[in-house]
Motif scaffolding. Sequence first.
Motif, mmCIF file in Angstrom:
data_model
loop_
_atom_site.group_PDB
_atom_site.id
_atom_site.type_symbol
_atom_site.label_atom_id
_atom_site.label_comp_id
_atom_site.label_asym_id
_atom_site.label_seq_id
_atom_site.Cartn_x
_atom_site.Cartn_y
_atom_site.Cartn_z
ATOM 1 N N LYS A 155 33.820 27.072 43.368
ATOM 2 C CA LYS A 155 33.322 26.596 42.078
ATOM 3 C C LYS A 155 33.855 27.461 40.944
ATOM 4 C CE LYS A 155 29.055 25.672 39.516
ATOM 5 N NZ LYS A 155 27.557 25.721 39.559
ATOM 6 N N ALA A 156 33.855 28.790 41.147
ATOM 7 C CA ALA A 156 34.372 29.700 40.120
ATOM 8 C C ALA A 156 35.852 29.443 39.866
ATOM 9 C CB ALA A 156 34.140 31.145 40.553
ATOM 10 N N LEU A 157 36.615 29.222 40.937
ATOM 11 C CA LEU A 157 38.052 28.979 40.811
ATOM 12 C C LEU A 157 38.333 27.719 40.005
ATOM 13 C CD1 LEU A 157 41.046 29.349 41.540
ATOM 14 C CD2 LEU A 157 40.567 28.239 43.732
ATOM 15 N N PHE A 158 37.688 26.619 40.375
ATOM 16 C CA PHE A 158 38.007 25.348 39.723
ATOM 17 C C PHE A 158 37.363 25.224 38.350
ATOM 18 C CE2 PHE A 158 38.851 24.365 44.237
ATOM 19 C CZ PHE A 158 40.204 24.091 44.093
ATOM 20 N N THR A 159 36.316 25.984 38.090
ATOM 21 C CA THR A 159 35.783 26.044 36.725
ATOM 22 C C THR A 159 36.812 26.685 35.801
ATOM 23 O OG1 THR A 159 33.479 26.166 37.466
ATOM 24 C CG2 THR A 159 33.946 26.971 35.249
ATOM 25 N N ALA A 160 37.461 27.747 36.272
ATOM 26 C CA ALA A 160 38.515 28.401 35.487
ATOM 27 C C ALA A 160 39.680 27.446 35.247
ATOM 28 C CB ALA A 160 38.988 29.658 36.191
ATOM 29 N N ILE A 161 40.034 26.643 36.260
ATOM 30 C CA ILE A 161 41.112 25.664 36.108
ATOM 31 C C ILE A 161 40.723 24.630 35.050
ATOM 32 C CG2 ILE A 161 42.377 23.791 37.246
ATOM 33 C CD1 ILE A 161 43.306 26.498 38.197
ATOM 34 N N ARG A 162 39.506 24.097 35.146
ATOM 35 C CA ARG A 162 39.065 23.088 34.174
ATOM 36 C C ARG A 162 39.028 23.646 32.758
ATOM 37 N NH1 ARG A 162 35.336 21.931 38.184
ATOM 38 N NH2 ARG A 162 33.689 23.026 37.048
ATOM 39 N N LEU B 188 43.607 33.493 35.437
ATOM 40 C CA LEU B 188 42.819 34.225 36.416
ATOM 41 C C LEU B 188 43.222 35.694 36.444
ATOM 42 C CD1 LEU B 188 43.064 31.632 39.324
ATOM 43 C CD2 LEU B 188 41.120 31.974 37.814
ATOM 44 N N SER B 189 42.266 36.563 36.758
ATOM 45 C CA SER B 189 42.593 37.966 36.994
ATOM 46 C C SER B 189 43.448 38.048 38.250
ATOM 47 C CB SER B 189 41.314 38.785 37.172
ATOM 48 O OG SER B 189 40.501 38.710 36.012
ATOM 49 N N THR B 190 44.397 38.978 38.273
ATOM 50 C CA THR B 190 45.324 39.026 39.394
ATOM 51 C C THR B 190 45.531 40.430 39.934
ATOM 52 O OG1 THR B 190 47.272 39.314 37.976
ATOM 53 C CG2 THR B 190 46.607 37.063 38.470
ATOM 54 N N THR B 191 46.023 40.469 41.149
ATOM 55 C CA THR B 191 46.525 41.693 41.759
ATOM 56 C C THR B 191 47.881 41.363 42.369
ATOM 57 O OG1 THR B 191 46.064 43.430 43.379
ATOM 58 C CG2 THR B 191 45.392 41.213 43.957
ATOM 59 N N THR B 192 48.785 42.322 42.463
ATOM 60 C CA THR B 192 50.121 42.069 42.995
ATOM 61 C C THR B 192 50.149 42.370 44.485
ATOM 62 O OG1 THR B 192 51.129 42.630 40.886
ATOM 63 C CG2 THR B 192 52.568 42.613 42.799
ATOM 64 N N GLN C 154 54.128 38.787 44.806
ATOM 65 C CA GLN C 154 53.648 37.699 43.969
ATOM 66 C C GLN C 154 52.275 38.034 43.423
ATOM 67 O OE1 GLN C 154 53.185 37.455 47.251
ATOM 68 N NE2 GLN C 154 51.718 35.892 47.814
ATOM 69 N N ASN C 155 51.926 37.433 42.294
ATOM 70 C CA ASN C 155 50.632 37.666 41.673
ATOM 71 C C ASN C 155 49.578 36.788 42.337
ATOM 72 O OD1 ASN C 155 51.709 39.492 39.851
ATOM 73 N ND2 ASN C 155 52.230 37.889 38.378
ATOM 74 N N VAL C 156 48.552 37.429 42.896
ATOM 75 C CA VAL C 156 47.507 36.715 43.615
ATOM 76 C C VAL C 156 46.209 36.786 42.821
ATOM 77 C CG1 VAL C 156 46.203 36.585 45.761
ATOM 78 C CG2 VAL C 156 48.600 37.269 45.810
ATOM 79 N N ALA C 157 45.543 35.651 42.684
ATOM 80 C CA ALA C 157 44.307 35.600 41.909
ATOM 81 C C ALA C 157 43.214 36.444 42.553
ATOM 82 C CB ALA C 157 43.834 34.156 41.773
ATOM 83 N N THR C 158 42.463 37.151 41.714
ATOM 84 C CA THR C 158 41.288 37.889 42.170
ATOM 85 C C THR C 158 40.066 37.074 41.788
ATOM 86 O OG1 THR C 158 42.430 39.980 41.798
ATOM 87 C CG2 THR C 158 40.043 40.070 42.015
ATOM 88 N N LEU C 159 39.416 36.479 42.780
ATOM 89 C CA LEU C 159 38.294 35.570 42.510
ATOM 90 C C LEU C 159 36.976 36.332 42.542
ATOM 91 C CD1 LEU C 159 39.458 32.581 44.719
ATOM 92 C CD2 LEU C 159 39.687 32.832 42.253
ATOM 93 N N THR C 160 36.213 36.195 41.488
ATOM 94 C CA THR C 160 34.896 36.817 41.419
ATOM 95 C C THR C 160 33.870 35.782 40.993
ATOM 96 O OG1 THR C 160 35.268 37.484 39.122
ATOM 97 C CG2 THR C 160 35.850 39.083 40.830
ATOM 98 N N VAL C 161 32.618 36.082 41.282
ATOM 99 C CA VAL C 161 31.522 35.196 40.890
ATOM 100 C C VAL C 161 30.640 35.943 39.905
ATOM 101 C CG1 VAL C 161 29.506 33.928 41.686
ATOM 102 C CG2 VAL C 161 31.575 33.961 43.070
#
Length: 414
Positions: A317-324, A329-333, A337-344
């Motif tokens: 839900k947090a991921l797709f809310t950010a997309i909408r 997104l916050s990232t780490t390498t 490649q840059n990978v999203a850091t998902l938080t709630v």
Amino acid sequence: GVLVVKHILDKVHRAPSLGTLIDPNTRPAKETPAPDEPGTGSTGTAENILILGVDSREGDNSAYQVTSGPLQTENLSDTTILAHLSADGKHVTLVSIPRDSVVTIPSCEKVDSKGVGVKDADGQPVMTKQVTALFNEAIQLGGPACYVKTVENLTDVYIDHYLEIDFEGVIKMSTALGGVPLTMCEPIHDAKTGLNLPAGPVNLKGAQALAFVRARYGLTGGDDLHRIQRQQQFMASMVRKALGSSTLLNFPSMVTFYGDVASSLTTDMDSSSLINLALRYRKIDTDNIVFATVPTYDAPKGDKWYQHLYWSEDEAKALFTAIRDDRPLSTTTENGQNVATLTVAPSQVSVKVLNGTTTNNLAHDVADQLAAEGFQIAGIDSASDVPVAKTSISYSASHTNSAATLAAALGAPP
């Protein structure tokens, strides 16, 4: 230049627009965030494109037909990526959706093994029933439109367009670039695909590149999620090479590359849409291309879908809310490649506080502290067995990240 572009675009296979395939009344609204929201821009409109790596073994792909058992005649999606292109033209988020995740596939117009719509005796479309199944079965049931409909129902994200790429596409593109450079942490020997790679730097092209992005069994973490990681590393390296000055300024090489891309694509986008996308994102900084994977958890033993995956509700839900909301997104390498850091956020976490001690009002005091930090308090009560030896958090597997957020707020490890 115009003739070259036309020559390339004429190779793209065209498909009907999503608007003619899906009832607009069943689709989510297209989000149009205000320009002053953080991370958004007023220079354009965000777009969402569903990218399908289709597992077909017929026609040009017959060379990849299975060597034992019944022949594969249906299309399955080997790879699915939701590409979010930001309104400001400066960010791209690529969200991989695990093919082995258990989802609800809505009712769709049925298609046959060739992807052609099935009609009843009266000439009306035959509709499939809503079903709980593995995600990659949607394309077999109702073609790309059913995939789009499934993703929209799961995420509430409006999909503007879709494109399919087949096996041959990976071979052609990697060859046109002269190979895709990667570094192997350990040797790879996969008897199923015939892939043999040494540890250290490698240059993947042709059939070897295809074997790498499809390899699964016999590798470390031989599952869908680890394969997604390898695919993302491959794509990140391919994008860097394609946008690198040495490649971009090599006109014959780029004409061949884009021609090979075009001939491997099937899409509902017309030529003007493809040109507009190319012009708008041609100068994107590769540091702003971010990879994410839909958060999942393993189905428990005894479950009907054991050895498959369920979506983690809070993180997804947090991921797709950010997309909408068109938010970067916050990232780490990781591995190039840059990978999203998902938080709630605490505001998305509901907590019931139970007092497991003989101290009066302790649950109320803790609830007040958590509420002050933004948590939603779902209830306050006494534990059934007192005293409780230590503070504990009980949560469902679909809310793992919420539990981590709560544990961090409590301060002491529960």
